[in-house]
Scaffold this motif. Structure first.
Motif, PDB file in Angstrom:
ATOM      1  N   ARG A 142       0.819  -1.216   0.000  1.00 28.60           N
ATOM      2  CA  ARG A 142       0.000   0.000   0.000  1.00 28.60           C
ATOM      3  C   ARG A 142       0.850   1.262   0.000  1.00 28.60           C
ATOM      4  NH1 ARG A 142      -2.582  -2.679   4.305  1.00 28.60           N
ATOM      5  NH2 ARG A 142      -4.068  -4.154   3.420  1.00 28.60           N
ATOM      6  N   HIS A 143       2.136   1.141   0.335  1.00 25.42           N
ATOM      7  CA  HIS A 143       3.022   2.311   0.331  1.00 25.42           C
ATOM      8  C   HIS A 143       3.639   2.558  -1.045  1.00 25.42           C
ATOM      9  CE1 HIS A 143       3.159   3.073   4.741  1.00 25.42           C
ATOM     10  NE2 HIS A 143       2.716   1.827   4.763  1.00 25.42           N
ATOM     11  N   LEU A 144       3.335   1.706  -2.024  1.00 25.85           N
ATOM     12  CA  LEU A 144       3.853   1.929  -3.379  1.00 25.85           C
ATOM     13  C   LEU A 144       2.849   2.756  -4.173  1.00 25.85           C
ATOM     14  CD1 LEU A 144       5.291  -1.594  -4.275  1.00 25.85           C
ATOM     15  CD2 LEU A 144       6.360   0.254  -3.003  1.00 25.85           C
ATOM     16  N   ASP A 145       3.363   3.492  -5.157  1.00 21.35           N
ATOM     17  CA  ASP A 145       2.514   4.358  -5.967  1.00 21.35           C
ATOM     18  C   ASP A 145       2.037   3.600  -7.207  1.00 21.35           C
ATOM     19  OD1 ASP A 145       1.427   6.327  -7.632  1.00 21.35           O
ATOM     20  OD2 ASP A 145       2.669   7.866  -6.706  1.00 21.35           O
ATOM     21  N   LEU A 146       0.767   3.127  -7.162  1.00 19.35           N
ATOM     22  CA  LEU A 146       0.242   2.321  -8.276  1.00 19.35           C
ATOM     23  C   LEU A 146       0.164   3.119  -9.572  1.00 19.35           C
ATOM     24  CD1 LEU A 146      -0.940  -0.253  -9.422  1.00 19.35           C
ATOM     25  CD2 LEU A 146      -3.160   0.386  -8.499  1.00 19.35           C
TER      26      LEU A 146
ATOM     27  N   ILE B  62       6.412  -7.070 -15.976  1.00 23.25           N
ATOM     28  CA  ILE B  62       4.978  -7.393 -16.024  1.00 23.25           C
ATOM     29  C   ILE B  62       4.590  -8.267 -14.835  1.00 23.25           C
ATOM     30  CG2 ILE B  62       3.414  -8.920 -17.318  1.00 23.25           C
ATOM     31  CD1 ILE B  62       4.307  -7.339 -19.814  1.00 23.25           C
ATOM     32  N   PHE B  63       5.532  -9.090 -14.327  1.00 20.94           N
ATOM     33  CA  PHE B  63       5.242  -9.878 -13.127  1.00 20.94           C
ATOM     34  C   PHE B  63       5.528  -9.084 -11.849  1.00 20.94           C
ATOM     35  CE2 PHE B  63       5.177 -13.360 -16.147  1.00 20.94           C
ATOM     36  CZ  PHE B  63       4.067 -14.058 -15.680  1.00 20.94           C
ATOM     37  N   LEU B  64       6.476  -8.146 -11.913  1.00 23.52           N
ATOM     38  CA  LEU B  64       6.753  -7.350 -10.708  1.00 23.52           C
ATOM     39  C   LEU B  64       5.562  -6.458 -10.369  1.00 23.52           C
ATOM     40  CD1 LEU B  64      10.497  -6.258 -11.101  1.00 23.52           C
ATOM     41  CD2 LEU B  64       9.526  -8.025  -9.642  1.00 23.52           C
ATOM     42  N   LEU B  65       4.828  -5.991 -11.384  1.00 19.33           N
ATOM     43  CA  LEU B  65       3.673  -5.111 -11.119  1.00 19.33           C
ATOM     44  C   LEU B  65       2.648  -5.778 -10.191  1.00 19.33           C
ATOM     45  CD1 LEU B  65       2.162  -2.345 -11.886  1.00 19.33           C
ATOM     46  CD2 LEU B  65       0.917  -3.757 -13.502  1.00 19.33           C
ATOM     47  N   PRO B  66       2.096  -6.971 -10.522  1.00 21.18           N
ATOM     48  CA  PRO B  66       1.140  -7.568  -9.576  1.00 21.18           C
ATOM     49  C   PRO B  66       1.785  -8.013  -8.262  1.00 21.18           C
ATOM     50  CG  PRO B  66       1.555  -9.062 -11.408  1.00 21.18           C
ATOM     51  CD  PRO B  66       2.196  -7.763 -11.764  1.00 21.18           C
ATOM     52  N   LEU B  67       3.047  -8.478  -8.322  1.00 27.35           N
ATOM     53  CA  LEU B  67       3.655  -9.014  -7.098  1.00 27.35           C
ATOM     54  C   LEU B  67       3.979  -7.917  -6.086  1.00 27.35           C
ATOM     55  CD1 LEU B  67       6.032 -11.803  -8.453  1.00 27.35           C
ATOM     56  CD2 LEU B  67       3.823 -12.066  -7.339  1.00 27.35           C
ATOM     57  N   LEU B  68       4.337  -6.726  -6.574  1.00 29.09           N
ATOM     58  CA  LEU B  68       4.736  -5.669  -5.636  1.00 29.09           C
ATOM     59  C   LEU B  68       3.630  -4.636  -5.424  1.00 29.09           C
ATOM     60  CD1 LEU B  68       8.390  -5.103  -6.913  1.00 29.09           C
ATOM     61  CD2 LEU B  68       7.680  -6.359  -4.871  1.00 29.09           C
ATOM     62  N   TYR B  69       2.995  -4.198  -6.523  1.00 27.01           N
ATOM     63  CA  TYR B  69       2.045  -3.079  -6.418  1.00 27.01           C
ATOM     64  C   TYR B  69       0.617  -3.526  -6.126  1.00 27.01           C
ATOM     65  CZ  TYR B  69       5.652  -0.101  -8.464  1.00 27.01           C
ATOM     66  OH  TYR B  69       6.809   0.585  -8.698  1.00 27.01           O
ATOM     67  N   LEU B  70       0.253  -4.743  -6.552  1.00 28.24           N
ATOM     68  CA  LEU B  70      -1.164  -5.124  -6.530  1.00 28.24           C
ATOM     69  C   LEU B  70      -1.473  -6.198  -5.492  1.00 28.24           C
ATOM     70  CD1 LEU B  70      -1.700  -5.428 -10.403  1.00 28.24           C
ATOM     71  CD2 LEU B  70      -2.228  -3.460  -8.997  1.00 28.24           C
ATOM     72  N   ILE B  71      -0.765  -6.207  -4.367  1.00 24.64           N
ATOM     73  CA  ILE B  71      -0.976  -7.295  -3.403  1.00 24.64           C
ATOM     74  C   ILE B  71      -2.387  -7.233  -2.812  1.00 24.64           C
ATOM     75  CG2 ILE B  71      -0.255  -8.286  -1.205  1.00 24.64           C
ATOM     76  CD1 ILE B  71       2.572  -7.591  -1.877  1.00 24.64           C
ATOM     77  N   ALA B  72      -2.757  -6.089  -2.264  1.00 23.65           N
ATOM     78  CA  ALA B  72      -4.097  -5.957  -1.673  1.00 23.65           C
ATOM     79  C   ALA B  72      -4.430  -4.494  -1.551  1.00 23.65           C
ATOM     80  CB  ALA B  72      -4.142  -6.633  -0.313  1.00 23.65           C
TER      81      ALA B  72
END
Lengths: 214, 100
Positions: free
Chosen positions: A60-64, A203-213
């Motif tokens: 949640r601290h990352l800028d989506l 493309i895999f780092l985006l969901p793994l880091l930014y889109l967790i919950a």
């Protein structure tokens, strides 16, 4: 083919075999690169399984917004790289190839710029382990672990992109000098494979880091 | 030079459009409450994007079987690494010998 500039090394029957062999070698190299990133993905998976809440909190601290813009930037850069390979295969003209390649370089630099700005924001917010870490909420240690992984994974990815930018810049220069023609463009295609691979990692780092919950 | 067919520019642009659309979709899905499917959906979309890049940008559609074997084996090794490590990590608590 006999009068072309295409160079044929002695171990090859013809330029097509030489080309295919070199492309195959590049794929083998990319498989080893998958192992490098795979190690980090594995560390990530283990710790996320252990500390799902801390990872969601860190995410949640990352800028989506910046993360998704960067994804689009990298996808379009991959398009220009694919167009460069297409151009090199179909035309002997120097300028279109050089333009496609320099667009790829430009978008790669833009990606690194946005990534650097994100790092800077993390620094201001006290979210950089060791350098400036002020987060003191629940599970602070585990959230810090998330940020260690975030910087390691995006950092190694950025290093790969930095190398890619260097390679494609060199290709641009050589393209302007007329080095690549429809019968000799192997380096363009090899570098293209590397560039697309780095794109896939992101493309895999985006969901793994930014889109967790949420 | 090689016998691989040349992918037309139009198709490359179409693939790029799909990739951008899927990126928008994954961001929209992030804001939808999907419960336990949250991460599988995000990773599934990423997987589709990766396959599109592999098939068209990296021209895997027209590559030799040997090239495909390298990719499949690479992914298999990654799967073994993940499965073996998670197998260990998730079952440590069972025997009470130092779960983290």
């Amino acid at each position: 083919m006999a009068e072309s500039a295409a160079h044929l090394d002695m171990q090859f029957e013809n330029t097509a075999q030489q080309h295919d062999t070199r492309i195959f070698g590049m794929w083998v190299f990319l498989a080893t690169e998958l192992m490098l990133f795979g190690g980090m993905f594995t560390i990530y998976t283990v710790y996320r399984a252990f500390y799902p809440n801390a990872f969601a909190e860190g995410s949640r601290h990352l800028d989506l917004t910046l993360g998704s813009i960067n994804t689009a930037v990298l996808i379009v850069s991959s398009l220009f790289m694919a167009l460069a390979v297409h151009t090199a295969r179909t035309s002997a003209r120097r300028l279109p190839l050089a333009l496609c390649l320099s667009a790829t370089v430009g978008l790669g630099i833009l990606f690194l710029g946005i990534k650097g700005y994100e790092y800077y924001l993390h620094y201001l917010n006290g979210e950089v382990p060791v350098l400036n870490w002020t987060y003191a909420g629940a599970q602070a240690g585990q959230v810090q672990l998330f940020f260690w992984l975030y910087f390691a994974m995006t950092g190694v990815h950025a290093l790969h992109l930095f190398i890619g930018i260097g390679l494609v810049s060199l290709l641009t220069l050589l393209a302007l000098l007329g080095r690549y023609k429809p019968d000799s463009y192997t380096p363009v295609e090899m570098t293209g494979l590397y560039w697309h691979f780095v794109d896939i990692i992101w493309i895999f780092l985006l969901p793994l880091l930014y889109l967790i919950a949420k | 030079m090689t016998n691989e067919p040349i992918i037309p520019t139009r198709k490359l642009l179409l693939v790029c459009g799909c990739l951008l659309g899927l990126t928008a979709l994954t961001v929209v899905a992030y804001y939808v409450d999907l419960g336990v499917f949250h991460t599988p959906v995000a990773l599934g979309i990423a997987g589709v994007k990766a396959v599109l890049i592999l098939l068209y940008f990296m021209q895997l559609r027209y590559s030799s079987g040997m090239t495909r074997a390298v990719i499949i084996v690479g992914l298999l090794w990654l799967g073994l690494l993940l499965a073996g490590t998670m197998d260990d990590a998730l079952t440590r608590g069972w025997l009470n010998v130092g779960a983290p």
